[in-house]
Design a protein around this motif. Structure first.
Motif, PDB file in Angstrom:
ATOM      1  N   PRO A  18      -3.268  96.665 120.827  1.00 48.81           N
ATOM      2  CA  PRO A  18      -2.465  95.744 121.644  1.00 48.81           C
ATOM      3  C   PRO A  18      -2.453  94.326 121.082  1.00 48.81           C
ATOM      4  O   PRO A  18      -3.312  93.943 120.284  1.00 48.81           O
ATOM      5  CB  PRO A  18      -3.171  95.778 123.006  1.00 48.81           C
ATOM      6  N   GLU A  19      -1.499  93.538 121.518  1.00 46.72           N
ATOM      7  CA  GLU A  19      -1.421  92.133 121.118  1.00 46.72           C
ATOM      8  C   GLU A  19      -2.635  91.375 121.660  1.00 46.72           C
ATOM      9  O   GLU A  19      -3.025  91.534 122.818  1.00 46.72           O
ATOM     10  CB  GLU A  19      -0.142  91.505 121.652  1.00 46.72           C
ATOM     11  N   VAL A  20      -3.225  90.551 120.798  1.00 49.89           N
ATOM     12  CA  VAL A  20      -4.408  89.772 121.174  1.00 49.89           C
ATOM     13  C   VAL A  20      -4.004  88.579 122.034  1.00 49.89           C
ATOM     14  O   VAL A  20      -2.951  87.978 121.836  1.00 49.89           O
ATOM     15  CB  VAL A  20      -5.139  89.280 119.904  1.00 49.89           C
ATOM     16  N   ILE A  21      -4.851  88.234 122.992  1.00 47.67           N
ATOM     17  CA  ILE A  21      -4.687  86.999 123.754  1.00 47.67           C
ATOM     18  C   ILE A  21      -5.775  86.034 123.302  1.00 47.67           C
ATOM     19  O   ILE A  21      -6.965  86.350 123.346  1.00 47.67           O
ATOM     20  CB  ILE A  21      -4.799  87.249 125.269  1.00 47.67           C
ATOM     21  N   ASP A  22      -5.386  84.850 122.831  1.00 52.48           N
ATOM     22  CA  ASP A  22      -6.337  83.850 122.340  1.00 52.48           C
ATOM     23  C   ASP A  22      -6.798  82.934 123.465  1.00 52.48           C
ATOM     24  O   ASP A  22      -6.042  82.624 124.387  1.00 52.48           O
ATOM     25  CB  ASP A  22      -5.704  83.013 121.225  1.00 52.48           C
ATOM     26  N   THR A  23      -8.051  82.476 123.358  1.00 51.49           N
ATOM     27  CA  THR A  23      -8.614  81.561 124.345  1.00 51.49           C
ATOM     28  C   THR A  23      -9.367  80.443 123.632  1.00 51.49           C
ATOM     29  O   THR A  23      -9.413  80.394 122.407  1.00 51.49           O
ATOM     30  CB  THR A  23      -9.595  82.288 125.279  1.00 51.49           C
ATOM     31  N   ASP A  24     -10.006  79.563 124.431  1.00 48.87           N
ATOM     32  CA  ASP A  24     -10.751  78.447 123.846  1.00 48.87           C
ATOM     33  C   ASP A  24     -12.239  78.518 124.177  1.00 48.87           C
ATOM     34  O   ASP A  24     -12.891  77.488 124.284  1.00 48.87           O
ATOM     35  CB  ASP A  24     -10.176  77.107 124.314  1.00 48.87           C
ATOM     36  N   TRP A  25     -12.801  79.692 124.368  1.00 54.13           N
ATOM     37  CA  TRP A  25     -14.217  79.951 124.647  1.00 54.13           C
ATOM     38  C   TRP A  25     -14.574  79.891 126.137  1.00 54.13           C
ATOM     39  O   TRP A  25     -15.606  80.415 126.539  1.00 54.13           O
ATOM     40  CB  TRP A  25     -15.150  78.975 123.918  1.00 54.13           C
ATOM     41  N   THR A  26     -13.782  79.224 126.967  1.00 55.56           N
ATOM     42  CA  THR A  26     -14.213  78.909 128.324  1.00 55.56           C
ATOM     43  C   THR A  26     -13.818  79.981 129.328  1.00 55.56           C
ATOM     44  O   THR A  26     -12.874  80.751 129.125  1.00 55.56           O
ATOM     45  CB  THR A  26     -13.614  77.578 128.788  1.00 55.56           C
ATOM     46  N   ALA A  27     -14.532  79.992 130.476  1.00 59.69           N
ATOM     47  CA  ALA A  27     -14.209  80.920 131.554  1.00 59.69           C
ATOM     48  C   ALA A  27     -12.818  80.645 132.108  1.00 59.69           C
ATOM     49  O   ALA A  27     -12.093  81.579 132.489  1.00 59.69           O
ATOM     50  CB  ALA A  27     -15.265  80.814 132.656  1.00 59.69           C
ATOM     51  N   GLN A  28     -12.415  79.372 132.150  1.00 57.47           N
ATOM     52  CA  GLN A  28     -11.084  79.040 132.657  1.00 57.47           C
ATOM     53  C   GLN A  28     -10.002  79.654 131.776  1.00 57.47           C
ATOM     54  O   GLN A  28      -9.023  80.211 132.280  1.00 57.47           O
ATOM     55  CB  GLN A  28     -10.905  77.522 132.715  1.00 57.47           C
ATOM     56  N   SER A  29     -10.182  79.578 130.454  1.00 61.91           N
ATOM     57  CA  SER A  29      -9.188  80.193 129.571  1.00 61.91           C
ATOM     58  C   SER A  29      -9.216  81.708 129.715  1.00 61.91           C
ATOM     59  O   SER A  29      -8.189  82.374 129.573  1.00 61.91           O
ATOM     60  CB  SER A  29      -9.425  79.780 128.120  1.00 61.91           C
ATOM     61  N   GLY A  30     -10.407  82.266 130.008  1.00 56.02           N
ATOM     62  CA  GLY A  30     -10.494  83.700 130.279  1.00 56.02           C
ATOM     63  C   GLY A  30      -9.748  84.078 131.545  1.00 56.02           C
ATOM     64  O   GLY A  30      -9.099  85.136 131.609  1.00 56.02           O
ATOM     65  N   PHE A  31      -9.833  83.229 132.560  1.00 54.04           N
ATOM     66  CA  PHE A  31      -9.101  83.479 133.812  1.00 54.04           C
ATOM     67  C   PHE A  31      -7.601  83.516 133.545  1.00 54.04           C
ATOM     68  O   PHE A  31      -6.892  84.416 134.022  1.00 54.04           O
ATOM     69  CB  PHE A  31      -9.436  82.389 134.835  1.00 54.04           C
ATOM     70  N   GLU A  32      -7.124  82.549 132.768  1.00 54.42           N
ATOM     71  CA  GLU A  32      -5.696  82.514 132.443  1.00 54.42           C
ATOM     72  C   GLU A  32      -5.284  83.735 131.631  1.00 54.42           C
ATOM     73  O   GLU A  32      -4.201  84.297 131.830  1.00 54.42           O
ATOM     74  CB  GLU A  32      -5.382  81.221 131.689  1.00 54.42           C
ATOM     75  N   ALA A  33      -6.152  84.172 130.717  1.00 52.03           N
ATOM     76  CA  ALA A  33      -5.872  85.391 129.952  1.00 52.03           C
ATOM     77  C   ALA A  33      -5.843  86.611 130.864  1.00 52.03           C
ATOM     78  O   ALA A  33      -5.023  87.521 130.691  1.00 52.03           O
ATOM     79  CB  ALA A  33      -6.921  85.570 128.860  1.00 52.03           C
ATOM     80  N   GLY A  34      -6.763  86.637 131.841  1.00 52.90           N
ATOM     81  CA  GLY A  34      -6.810  87.761 132.774  1.00 52.90           C
ATOM     82  C   GLY A  34      -5.544  87.886 133.595  1.00 52.90           C
ATOM     83  O   GLY A  34      -5.095  89.013 133.895  1.00 52.90           O
ATOM     84  N   LEU A  35      -4.930  86.760 133.951  1.00 48.43           N
ATOM     85  CA  LEU A  35      -3.662  86.811 134.689  1.00 48.43           C
ATOM     86  C   LEU A  35      -2.573  87.452 133.835  1.00 48.43           C
ATOM     87  O   LEU A  35      -1.730  88.212 134.342  1.00 48.43           O
ATOM     88  CB  LEU A  35      -3.246  85.404 135.112  1.00 48.43           C
ATOM     89  N   LEU A  36      -2.576  87.156 132.523  1.00 48.35           N
ATOM     90  CA  LEU A  36      -1.609  87.785 131.622  1.00 48.35           C
ATOM     91  C   LEU A  36      -1.892  89.273 131.460  1.00 48.35           C
ATOM     92  O   LEU A  36      -0.970  90.100 131.462  1.00 48.35           O
ATOM     93  CB  LEU A  36      -1.647  87.095 130.249  1.00 48.35           C
TER      94      LEU A  36
END
Length: 341
Positions: free
Chosen positions: A222-240
């Protein structure tokens, strides 16, 4: 702000970088002239000494300690001191250094800018260093590693063999990414999605291991979702991720990202692991306390830091590689399960 004829703010005493600029040489060259640690051409030495006299520069205590041969400090260059992996690696370095009577000086390089990296490295070179350890976990670490002089003992804590030839203390997150992905595939998941941490200009080892495992199994990547290490960026990735059809398993680049992904999935009405299995990376102290407790790839960062100090202080300066984390292993908890049929 007004500056002196040499470009220095008024009232500030000259520093080694000012000497280097006026002499038209590098900061490491000035250090070599001051310490006598490495032969320098007579013409170059004269340029440096003329600049010292012109500026009225006085070597600080660090430089004098170097001349006396009393290097009592280890430098650590990192882009962050608060993230779990960074902080605990530094803890391992500091504990090992203290045990042999050395202090640790930490310089944070929070920008990839060449000018900012140079300022940070020059600042560290003003200390009586026995050597420098670079946490080469990201682009800032990679840039700092390239900026250090060859005359200084250097060790890099890294997951790659590529780059400048220095002592490398390797952690094999590539095999970790492969093992975590194979574990999810063995549970019956048809593929595994990935939420990635930033790389060093190349994909992270854990991403490469994830890709290898899926391709070997003949699974869709699958296409990768990039983040910036933080839980907040993980939350945003989880919504996607929650919008992706057929989502049943996710490998996250670190545990903080996994915490955010799990929270986002739950806000979208998806249960973990009932609907989606989630695996993290690093075994953060909160991983066992999360709801549900997080399955993760554990690494001993304290051991990694201690190994880097031992490698730095070893006899000789030839580049070496030390696979320092054989303890990398999967910790299975309650965030993973076979997919629903």
């Amino acid at each position: 702000m007004e500056h002196s004829p040499h470009g220095r703010p008024p009232g500030r005493p000259p520093v080694i970088a000012d000497v280097a600029r006026v002499a038209g040489v590098s900061v490491p060259t000035v250090s070599r002239v001051l310490t006598g640690s490495t032969p320098v051409r007579d013409k170059t030495r004269q340029l440096v000494m003329d600049a010292i006299r012109e500026l009225g520069y006085r070597p600080n205590e660090a430089a004098r300690a170097l001349v006396r041969g009393r290097q009592s400090m280890i430098g650590v260059i990192t882009s962050n001191t608060t993230r779990f992996g960074y902080a605990t690696t530094i803890q391992g370095i500091e504990e090992a250094a203290r045990a042999v009577g050395l202090l640790v000086a930490i310089t944070v390089v929070d920008s990839e800018s060449e000018a900012d990296v140079k300022i940070a490295v020059d600042l560290m070179l003003g200390q009586p260093l026995a050597g420098v350890i670079v946490l080469d976990f990201d682009r800032q670490g990679e840039q700092a590693l390239l900026a250090l002089p060859e005359t200084l003992p250097i060790a890099a804590v890294t997951s790659t063999r590529e780059g400048r030839p220095v002592r490398r203390i390797l952690f094999d997150d590539r095999s970790g990414g492969r093992e975590a992905t194979n574990y999810l595939l063995a549970l019956g998941h048809r593929t595994v999605h990935h939420v990635a941490v930033p790389g060093t200009g190349r994909p992270s080892g854990r991403m490469e291991g994830w890709q290898e495992a899926l391709r070997t199994a003949g699974a869709v990547v699958p296409e990768v979702i990039d983040t910036d290490w933080t839980a907040q960026s993980g939350f945003e990735a989880g919504l996607l991720l929650a919008e992706r059809p057929g989502l049943t398993a996710v490998l996250c680049g670190n545990d903080e990202i996994a915490f955010g992904v799990m929270k986002a999935l739950q806000t979208r009405g998806l249960s973990v692991p009932g609907d989606v299995s989630v695996v993290g990376f690093d075994d953060h102290p909160h991983a066992s306390l999360w709801s549900p407790p997080l399955t993760t790839m554990a690494q001993d960062f304290v051991q990694l830091g201690a190994a880097s100090l031992r490698s730095l202080l070893a006899d000789g300066r030839e580049p070496t590689e030390d696979p320092a984390t054989p303890s990398l292993h999967l910790v299975v908890r309650e965030s993973t399960a076979p997919p629903r049929i």
